[in-house]
Each structure stands twice: as structure tokens, then as C-alpha cells.
Design an enzyme around this catalytic site. Structure first.
Site, PDB file in Angstrom:
ATOM      1  N   ARG A 139     -47.072  56.392 -93.128  1.00  0.00           N
ATOM      2  CA  ARG A 139     -47.584  56.506 -91.757  1.00  0.00           C
ATOM      3  C   ARG A 139     -46.808  57.604 -91.041  1.00  0.00           C
ATOM      4  O   ARG A 139     -45.585  57.671 -91.147  1.00  0.00           O
ATOM      5  CB  ARG A 139     -47.398  55.192 -90.991  1.00  0.00           C
ATOM      6  N   ASP A 195     -54.497  41.540 -80.990  1.00  0.00           N
ATOM      7  CA  ASP A 195     -53.111  41.961 -81.163  1.00  0.00           C
ATOM      8  C   ASP A 195     -53.066  43.465 -80.884  1.00  0.00           C
ATOM      9  O   ASP A 195     -53.656  44.251 -81.632  1.00  0.00           O
ATOM     10  CB  ASP A 195     -52.684  41.646 -82.605  1.00  0.00           C
ATOM     11  N   TYR A 217     -41.993  47.671 -78.214  1.00  0.00           N
ATOM     12  CA  TYR A 217     -40.990  48.572 -78.816  1.00  0.00           C
ATOM     13  C   TYR A 217     -41.615  49.674 -79.662  1.00  0.00           C
ATOM     14  O   TYR A 217     -40.900  50.510 -80.182  1.00  0.00           O
ATOM     15  CB  TYR A 217     -39.969  47.774 -79.645  1.00  0.00           C
ATOM     16  N   LYS A 218     -42.939  49.673 -79.801  1.00  0.00           N
ATOM     17  CA  LYS A 218     -43.584  50.735 -80.590  1.00  0.00           C
ATOM     18  C   LYS A 218     -43.957  51.894 -79.649  1.00  0.00           C
ATOM     19  O   LYS A 218     -43.078  52.573 -79.155  1.00  0.00           O
ATOM     20  CB  LYS A 218     -44.761  50.152 -81.365  1.00  0.00           C
ATOM     21  N   PHE A 244     -51.540  42.360 -89.693  1.00  0.00           N
ATOM     22  CA  PHE A 244     -50.106  42.227 -89.920  1.00  0.00           C
ATOM     23  C   PHE A 244     -49.809  40.770 -90.274  1.00  0.00           C
ATOM     24  O   PHE A 244     -50.258  39.860 -89.583  1.00  0.00           O
ATOM     25  CB  PHE A 244     -49.384  42.637 -88.635  1.00  0.00           C
TER      26      PHE A 244
HETATM   27  C1  PLP Z   1     -45.214  45.146 -85.073  1.00  0.00           C
HETATM   28  C2  PLP Z   1     -46.257  44.123 -85.151  1.00  0.00           C
HETATM   29  C3  PLP Z   1     -45.951  42.775 -84.926  1.00  0.00           C
HETATM   30  C4  PLP Z   1     -44.514  42.354 -84.715  1.00  0.00           C
HETATM   31  O1  PLP Z   1     -44.340  41.061 -84.277  1.00  0.00           O
HETATM   32  P1  PLP Z   1     -42.909  40.631 -83.677  1.00  0.00           P
HETATM   33  O2  PLP Z   1     -43.080  39.253 -83.259  1.00  0.00           O
HETATM   34  O3  PLP Z   1     -42.594  41.605 -82.587  1.00  0.00           O
HETATM   35  O4  PLP Z   1     -41.910  40.792 -84.787  1.00  0.00           O
HETATM   36  C5  PLP Z   1     -46.996  41.856 -84.926  1.00  0.00           C
HETATM   37  N1  PLP Z   1     -48.277  42.255 -85.138  1.00  0.00           N
HETATM   38  C6  PLP Z   1     -48.582  43.548 -85.384  1.00  0.00           C
HETATM   39  C7  PLP Z   1     -50.008  43.957 -85.615  1.00  0.00           C
HETATM   40  C8  PLP Z   1     -47.588  44.512 -85.406  1.00  0.00           C
HETATM   41  O5  PLP Z   1     -47.888  45.787 -85.657  1.00  0.00           O
END
Ligand code: PLP
Length: 420
Positions: free
Chosen positions: A380, A206, A231-232, A126
Site C-alpha cells: 500500500r 467502518d 490515527y490514520k 479488517f
Molecule cells: C485500522 C483499522 C481498524 C483498527 O481498529 P482499532 O480498534 O483502532 O485497533 C479497524 N478497522 C479498520 C477497517 C481499520 O482499517
């Protein structure tokens, strides 16, 4: 043979079926985006209301009074989260946001020395992680070439051997996802950690797409640190507070970004000029916790504690298997390919690849299915163990078949929305 009756039978036999009613699932809608934003549960809602009550009732004294004194809430939730990732209670703290937590961990553990200066990551991660890594390299006056990115052969999956091969003498730290956000590939954390440590490299993960969906054994695997959002799959609500894991072997390492909430709690209100950091993962907190954004996680984690991550993973694998079987049977003529691993190295979602993906997603939304488009050509679909059913999966595939057979997607522009 997949059919509606098979889906109904599987729903009847599902030991987790009672949890669907714990969530606000809209009738006639198929929500398959729990890997981007999990649904609201009644318990999360109750936890928020109860927290507002404690504010109403106690004012400032809410920090130390009531059912869940705010002063200890981040630690308490860390303890509740720990079994999901195979950690000790004191190794986990809920704080900050994913990206901010990665900044904290980089500031704390990235210590380039001699030849060992590079940070190893992967090109499929990400982007926010890569942005954070680049900024720390820049602080140390290293240019972009100091971020070493492992390449993917097919654009969807990573080869663990290639990652290990890239762990060379110039690498100081490795940052990888537990589950890749597009293809849903699960990486072998234990194997990668062992390989990194054999080469004297620190490794962190992560867990945004794996926590609450795939079990981990972070402590026993010896992982140095991890970070994630809630939040996921954890259904903590938009912008809910995130998490940090730091292995106990690193307790006592001074936080790179220090603040008073990282203090030993018994000393924090001494308000001394010298900081005494907590000797737990709590040391990596910075300022006053976002209490209102912690509250829903409390309600949500209660359910995870009751059900256990193993049962969630078991149902999740059954749902994704059924999904793939239905796709094979019903959608063969329409040019979809599966970008996710088909074996047990798949995470909690499937990843359908199609050149008309953006328009297909718009058509799905119009028909009551909430998918998740990922540019340029990915869809997805996350059937979530706690609130999705096998019938949801069957109906979604039927809607998809209708969209393709009748070319309904052609009504829409092949363009993504602002948030997609
Ligand atoms: C959703 C997600 C994030 C989000 O980062 P935020 O700081 O919460 O905006 C980061 N890394 C991955 C792999 C994600 O899927």
C-alpha cells in the site's frame, strides 16, 4: 509524459503545498504510510503541550477551566469532525477505540428478532470488525454461520450488487467499510444504505480508511451509525481516541454498554443511581475520556477545517492518478499489477500487487520510502494530500524502478515484520 519536471510543476501549482511545512516530514524520506499512521503536525504537538499546561495550571479544575475544558472536549472534537463525514455536530462523538466503538454499536443496535438474526459483512473487511461481530453473535448463542460474508470475485474488490443481493430477510444488520483497507475501493454508502433500508435492515460503516481522505454524507444518506479511528488520515497520533456517528433518528436508543460519561452532561454529576443518557451521540461514551490522546486530534482537525475535505479529496485523486501514470510508464516490465480501482472509486492509497512484495517493501524502507506491506503480496502506498508532494511520488517510483532493475530486493528475506 511523466517526468521530474512535471512533478515539480504540479507541486508549484498545488494550493495545499503550504501544509507540508505544518508537518514533521523528514528530509530525503518519502513517507507513504499515512493510511496506517499519519505524521505528527506542529499543531497537534502544540495542542498536546497546551493540554499538559492546563493540567499543570489547573489540576482537577482543568475539567471545566482553560481554553478547552476537558469535560466538553469529546463533544467539541465531534463537532469539529462532523463536516468531514457530512454529519450534524451532535451526531458525532470522539471516544474509545475503533473496535470498542463497534462493540458499543453492536450492543446497542443489534437486536435479533424472529427470522432477522444474521449480520452481513464482507470477507475483505479488517479482521477486528469480524472478531467483534462474531463475539456478539456468540453472546446471543449464534454460531459462526450467523455472520454472512459477501465474497469478492477477484480478492480485491466487492461488487455492490452482490452485497445488495445478500441483504435477505434473515439479515438484521449490515457492517461494511467505507473504503476497503487493502484495495482502497470506495463503497457507495448512499446506495447501500438505501438498499438496506428498503429491506428493513440497519446499516453501519467502518470509516477507518476513509475519514479525512474521502468525503461522506452520512446524515443525508440516512446511515444508521459509523465508527472510525483518528490515527490514520486524521493524524491524531498512535492510539488516539476514535469516533462514533449515530444518526439523530436513533437518539434516545439506550446504550448497550452504559457508563457515566454517556450521561446528559448537566445530570452526570448528580451521581444518581438511575442513568439519564445524553440525547446525542454522546450517550455512547462509557467512562472518563482519554484526554491526553484526544489533544493531538484538536490540532490536526484545525487544519482539516481550514482546508476542507473537498480540496483534500481533489488533491488526493490527482496524486493517486499521477502515481498510477508513473507506474504505467516506468514499471511496466517488472510484473506489478494494480489491485486498487483505477477510476474514481479509488480511495486515498494505491495497492500494488507483486509476488515479491515483502522483499520489495524491505528494499523500499532501506532506500528511504515508507510503504505498507499487507500479506501475502500487497504494497500500500498512500500519498497524503496535506503533506505528500508529486515529487515524493515521482522519486518513489524511481526508487522502485532501481530496486527492480538491479534486483536489490533479492538481498532481503521474503517475510513480513511483526508489525506490517
Ligand atoms: C485500522 C483499522 C481498524 C483498527 O481498529 P482499532 O480498534 O483502532 O485497533 C479497524 N478497522 C479498520 C477497517 C481499520 O482499517
Amino acid at each position: 509524459m511523466m517526468n521530474k519536471e512535471a512533478a515539480i510543476r504540479m507541486d508549484e501549482q498545488d494550493p495545499l503545498k503550504i501544509y507540508r511545512d505544518e508537518f514533521y516530514v523528514k528530509k530525503g524520506q518519502y513517507y507513504l504510510d499515512g493510511n496506517s499512521l499519519g505524521l505528527l503536525s506542529k499543531r497537534a504537538e502544540k495542542a498536546v503541550l497546551s493540554l499538559l499546561d492546563s493540567w499543570k495550571e489547573y489540576g482537577i479544575d482543568g475539567w471545566t477551566k482553560g481554553d478547552n475544558p476537558w469535560y466538553y472536549l469529546s463533544e467539541k472534537l465531534g463537532e469539529m469532525c462532523a463536516p468531514l463525514i457530512g454529519a450534524k455536530a451532535e451526531e458525532v462523538i470522539l471516544t474509545g477505540s475503533t473496535t470498542a466503538n463497534l462493540h458499543q454499536l453492536l450492543a446497542t443496535f443489534y437486536k435479533p428478532q424472529g427470522k432477522r438474526v444474521k449480520i452481513l459483512a464482507d470477507e475483505l473487511n479488517f479482521p477486528t470488525d469480524l472478531y467483534a461481530i462474531s463475539s456478539h453473535l456468540a453472546v446471543h448463542n449464534y454460531d459462526a454461520s450467523y455472520m454472512k460474508l459477501v465474497k469478492s470475485e477477484d480478492g480485491h474488490l466487492l461488487q455492490e450488487e452482490a452485497i445488495i443481493e445478500a441483504m435477505t430477510e434473515e439479515v438484521a444488520m449490515v457492517i461494511l467499510p467505507g473504503v476497503l483497507y487493502r484495495s482502497g475501493q470506495v463503497l457507495d454508502i448512499e446506495k447501500l444504505t438505501k438498499a438496506a433500508h428498503e429491506r428493513d435492515i440497519l446499516i453501519g460503516f467502518d470509516l477507518c480508511h476513509s475519514i479525512g481522505s474521502v468525503p461522506h454524507e452520512l446524515h443525508n444518506s440516512g446511515v444508521d451509525f459509523a465508527f472510525w479511528c483518528n490515527y490514520k488520515h486524521l493524524n491524531g497520533g498512535p492510539g488516539s481516541v476514535a469516533g462514533i456517528f449515530v444518526h439523530e433518528k436513533h437518539f434516545g436508543t439506550r446504550p448497550g454498554l452504559a457508563g457515566w460519561f454517556g450521561s446528559d452532561k448537566s445530570k452526570q454529576f448528580d451521581l444518581s443511581i438511575e442513568m439519564t443518557p445524553a440525547d446525542t451521540a454522546g450517550a455512547y461514551q462509557i467512562g472518563t475520556p482519554h484526554i491526553l490522546s484526544l489533544a493531538p486530534i484538536y490540532g490536526s482537525l484545525e487544519m482539516f477545517r481550514e482546508v476542507g475535505i473537498e480540496a483534500i479529496r481533489k488533491k488526493s485523486l490527482q496524486l493517486t492518478q499521477f502515481f498510477m501514470d508513473c507506474i504505467d510508464q516506468e514499471l511496466a516490465p517488472f510484473g506489478f499489477t494494480l489491485g486498487n480501482p483505477k477510476d474514481k472509486t479509488r480511495g486515498g492509497h494505491i495497492y500494488l500487487v507483486h509476488e515479491e512484495a515483502a522483499r520489495i517493501c524491505s528494499a523500499l524502507k532501506e532506500a528511504g520510502v515508507t510503504p505498507d506491506f499487507r500479506a501475502p503480496n500487497g504494497i500500500r502506498l498512500a500519498p497524503v494530500a496535506l503533506y505528500n508532494s508529486f515529487t515524493d511520488v515521482w522519486e518513489t517510483v524511481q526508487i522502485l524502478k532501481d530496486i527492480m532493475e538491479n534486483e536489490i530486493y533479492k538481498k532481503f528475506e521474503n517475510k513480513r515484520g511483526v508489525v506490517a
